[in-house]
Every structure is written in C-alpha cells, then in structure tokens.
Design a protein around this motif. Structure first.
Motif, PDB file in Angstrom:
ATOM      1  N   VAL A 262       0.846  -1.198   0.000  1.00 21.01           N
ATOM      2  CA  VAL A 262       0.000   0.000   0.000  1.00 21.01           C
ATOM      3  C   VAL A 262       0.879   1.245   0.000  1.00 21.01           C
ATOM      4  CG1 VAL A 262      -1.813   1.252   1.234  1.00 21.01           C
ATOM      5  CG2 VAL A 262      -1.729  -1.257   1.350  1.00 21.01           C
ATOM      6  N   LEU A 263       0.497   2.234  -0.822  1.00 15.39           N
ATOM      7  CA  LEU A 263       1.123   3.546  -0.782  1.00 15.39           C
ATOM      8  C   LEU A 263       0.055   4.583  -0.482  1.00 15.39           C
ATOM      9  CD1 LEU A 263       3.420   5.582  -1.154  1.00 15.39           C
ATOM     10  CD2 LEU A 263       2.968   5.540  -3.630  1.00 15.39           C
ATOM     11  N   ALA A 264       0.185   5.249   0.665  1.00 15.75           N
ATOM     12  CA  ALA A 264      -0.689   6.361   1.025  1.00 15.75           C
ATOM     13  C   ALA A 264       0.047   7.647   0.689  1.00 15.75           C
ATOM     14  CB  ALA A 264      -1.025   6.310   2.512  1.00 15.75           C
ATOM     15  N   PHE A 265      -0.623   8.568  -0.002  1.00 14.94           N
ATOM     16  CA  PHE A 265       0.053   9.754  -0.526  1.00 14.94           C
ATOM     17  C   PHE A 265      -0.710  11.009  -0.138  1.00 14.94           C
ATOM     18  CE2 PHE A 265       2.319  12.333  -3.664  1.00 14.94           C
ATOM     19  CZ  PHE A 265       3.563  11.720  -3.679  1.00 14.94           C
TER      20      PHE A 265
ATOM     21  N   GLY B   3       0.130  -3.637  -8.683  1.00 13.79           N
ATOM     22  CA  GLY B   3      -0.437  -4.405  -7.583  1.00 13.79           C
ATOM     23  C   GLY B   3      -0.619  -3.649  -6.283  1.00 13.79           C
ATOM     24  N   TYR B   4      -0.295  -2.354  -6.288  1.00 10.47           N
ATOM     25  CA  TYR B   4      -0.378  -1.551  -5.063  1.00 10.47           C
ATOM     26  C   TYR B   4      -1.779  -0.969  -4.868  1.00 10.47           C
ATOM     27  CZ  TYR B   4       4.624  -1.509  -4.051  1.00 10.47           C
ATOM     28  OH  TYR B   4       5.895  -1.867  -3.714  1.00 10.47           O
ATOM     29  N   LEU B   5      -2.258  -0.990  -3.640  1.00  9.90           N
ATOM     30  CA  LEU B   5      -3.403  -0.178  -3.263  1.00  9.90           C
ATOM     31  C   LEU B   5      -2.885   1.245  -3.096  1.00  9.90           C
ATOM     32  CD1 LEU B   5      -6.353   0.201  -2.215  1.00  9.90           C
ATOM     33  CD2 LEU B   5      -5.478  -0.316   0.061  1.00  9.90           C
ATOM     34  N   PHE B   6      -3.476   2.189  -3.823  1.00 17.50           N
ATOM     35  CA  PHE B   6      -3.043   3.585  -3.756  1.00 17.50           C
ATOM     36  C   PHE B   6      -4.110   4.396  -3.040  1.00 17.50           C
ATOM     37  CE2 PHE B   6      -2.648   7.935  -5.303  1.00 17.50           C
ATOM     38  CZ  PHE B   6      -1.290   8.175  -5.131  1.00 17.50           C
ATOM     39  N   ALA B   7      -3.686   5.171  -2.039  1.00 19.11           N
ATOM     40  CA  ALA B   7      -4.612   5.989  -1.266  1.00 19.11           C
ATOM     41  C   ALA B   7      -4.150   7.433  -1.289  1.00 19.11           C
ATOM     42  CB  ALA B   7      -4.685   5.489   0.178  1.00 19.11           C
ATOM     43  N   SER B   8      -5.056   8.344  -1.593  1.00 26.09           N
ATOM     44  CA  SER B   8      -4.758   9.773  -1.548  1.00 26.09           C
ATOM     45  C   SER B   8      -5.486  10.376  -0.355  1.00 26.09           C
ATOM     46  CB  SER B   8      -5.195  10.463  -2.845  1.00 26.09           C
ATOM     47  OG  SER B   8      -4.920  11.851  -2.787  1.00 26.09           O
TER      48      SER B   8
END
Length: 269
Positions: A57-60, A85-90
């Motif tokens: 996961v990458l939270a941005f 394959g990453y869950l991306f969160a803004s």
C-alpha cells in the motif's frame, strides 16, 4: 468528491492554478472510492484498488503550500501503482489559514491510520509532494502520534517524499514564514529535520533537478541527518524537473520516479 463540493480555500496563485488544472487534466476519468475519516469535507481518503493486489500500500499526501489542494489531485498517480499491484490511497487534510499547525499533520496521521486499518493493519508506505512530503516525513520520523491513534509503532514501512520541505527554523532558506505555522513558536516542532526520534523508517527521497534551490539544500541536509540517525536513505534527482513537474513524474509509469519508487518499495522487507 467533486471539487465544487468542497468549502472554499485560498485563491490559487498563478503557478498554483496551472498545477491544479494540469493535475485535474491528468487525473480525468480516474475514479476511486471516496471515504471519510473525519467530519470536515477535507478529512477524506480516495482509494484506488488494484485488480491483482500484491498486499502493498502507498498512502500519498497532496501538496499546495498547506493552503491549497485536494486529495483528487493525486488521482493521476493511481494507475501506475495499481497496475503494479499496489493499493493507492490519496489522503486529504484541512488547510491553512483556517487550520494551523498541528491540525494538518494531525489529519495526515488520522488519514494514514484509517488507510492502515482498511488495508489490514500491516506496515504500509507513505509519501507526498511538497507540503504533503513535509507531512509524510514528519510522521515518518516521530513516534508521538501512533499510540494516541491506536496503531502499531512500525505502521510506516517507508517514506517517499517528492520535493518535500524539511526545515522551517532559522537558516531554512524560506522567503517567508508559511501561514500554516500559525503565530506560535512552531518552526522546530514542524520541522522533520529537528524531530528525528530514534532510528527513522527507510526513506526514498526525490526532487527535481530544477527544484527550488532551498528545497534541494534541505533535501541534502535531511538525507545527511537521516543517515546520521541510522536510517536507510536513497535520494534521486529527477532530470529536468522543477518543483511542479517533479510531481507529475509520480504518475508516469515509464518516467524517472515511478519505476525507481516501485523497485525500492518492492525491496523493503
């Protein structure tokens, strides 16, 4: 969430308006799940789920000089990461001058905690551009916020600031005092370089070759401070990029930042 549904924020500068227009153009048609971690409209998270998740996961956090910005700005980054394959969160956060330090970083922490829980409670990555890189870095070097939010001390797997701000104290090179600092003696408390507590999480730092000179100097000093504290640090310079086009690199699957960032994250334990 639609931009027109947000409460008003500070008027954009000329360069800020150009950045807003380009970020929205790049992200047009990229739709995520809209979630809330607080009552304020800016206290929200946009989630972009991969078709084939790899569990990472990458939270941005968006930039905007602490006075502007929307979580929707970062939609353009999502496809490059979900394809890997990453869950991306803004993560959105409340803005100055209505909300001053530590309101924004408290929101960043609460939004991060929400993403951490939503994604299974395992360590995840955090990053941000400009003001968002500042908040991400501050969370990654401090240890006084995880307990009050009930999350693990190692919840941050690594930090990926792009053109971040690391120092507001005397000698920082800033032309003026950012309004998000309020009127108190908050410069050092808000400065990641002065808040390193123990061995920090790994950092993957980036900035443009033509970035603001004082931010390049701050990045060099922050890299040295992190290494002195025992952190694993990589820093890359994005060729030909300025402060704003460095951000656009965050959505370029074959550009100078995304492949390097994904490779670095994939190598983290």
């Amino acid at each position: 969430m639609r931009i027109e549904d947000y409460p008003p924020q500070e008027p954009f500068s000329e360069v800020g308006k150009r950045y807003h227009d380009e970020a929205m153009r790049l992200g047009a048609g990229i739709v995520g799940e809209d979630h809330r971690y607080g009552e304020d409209p800016y206290q929200g998270v946009a989630l972009y789920r991969p078709a084939k998740p790899n569990g990472r996961v990458l939270a941005f956090l968006h930039g905007g000089g602490w006075t502007n910005g929307y979580k929707e700005w970062m939609a353009f980054m999502a496809p490059a990461f979900t394809a890997a394959g990453y869950l991306f969160a803004s993560i959105g956060y409340r803005l100055a001058p209505q909300h001053v330090f530590p309101a924004g970083v408290d929101d960043a922490a609460a939004g991060f905690a929400w993403v951490w829980r939503e994604s299974g409670g395992k360590p995840i990555f955090i990053g941000g551009h400009s003001a968002g890189g500042h908040y991400a870095s501050l969370l990654a070097v401090t240890r006084d916020w995880q307990g009050r939010l009930g999350i693990a001390g190692d919840a941050i797997r690594g930090c990926l600031p792009i053109s971040g701000v690391y120092d507001f104290a005397a000698g920082s090179g800033l032309a003026m005092r950012p309004r998000f600092l309020g009127t108190g003696d908050t410069e050092r408390a808000a400065s990641p370089i002065h808040r390193i507590d123990g061995r920090p999480r790994p950092f993957f730092m980036a900035h443009g070759e033509r970035d603001f000179p004082h931010l390049i100097r701050q990045a060099e000093a922050m890299e040295a401070a992190l290494k002195a504290a025992g952190a694993e640090v990589s820093r890359i310079v994005l060729p030909g990029r300025d402060h704003f086009t460095a951000s656009y690199a965050g959505g370029e699957p074959d550009g100078p930042w995304v492949p390097a960032a994904i490779d670095w994250m994939n190598k983290q334990p």
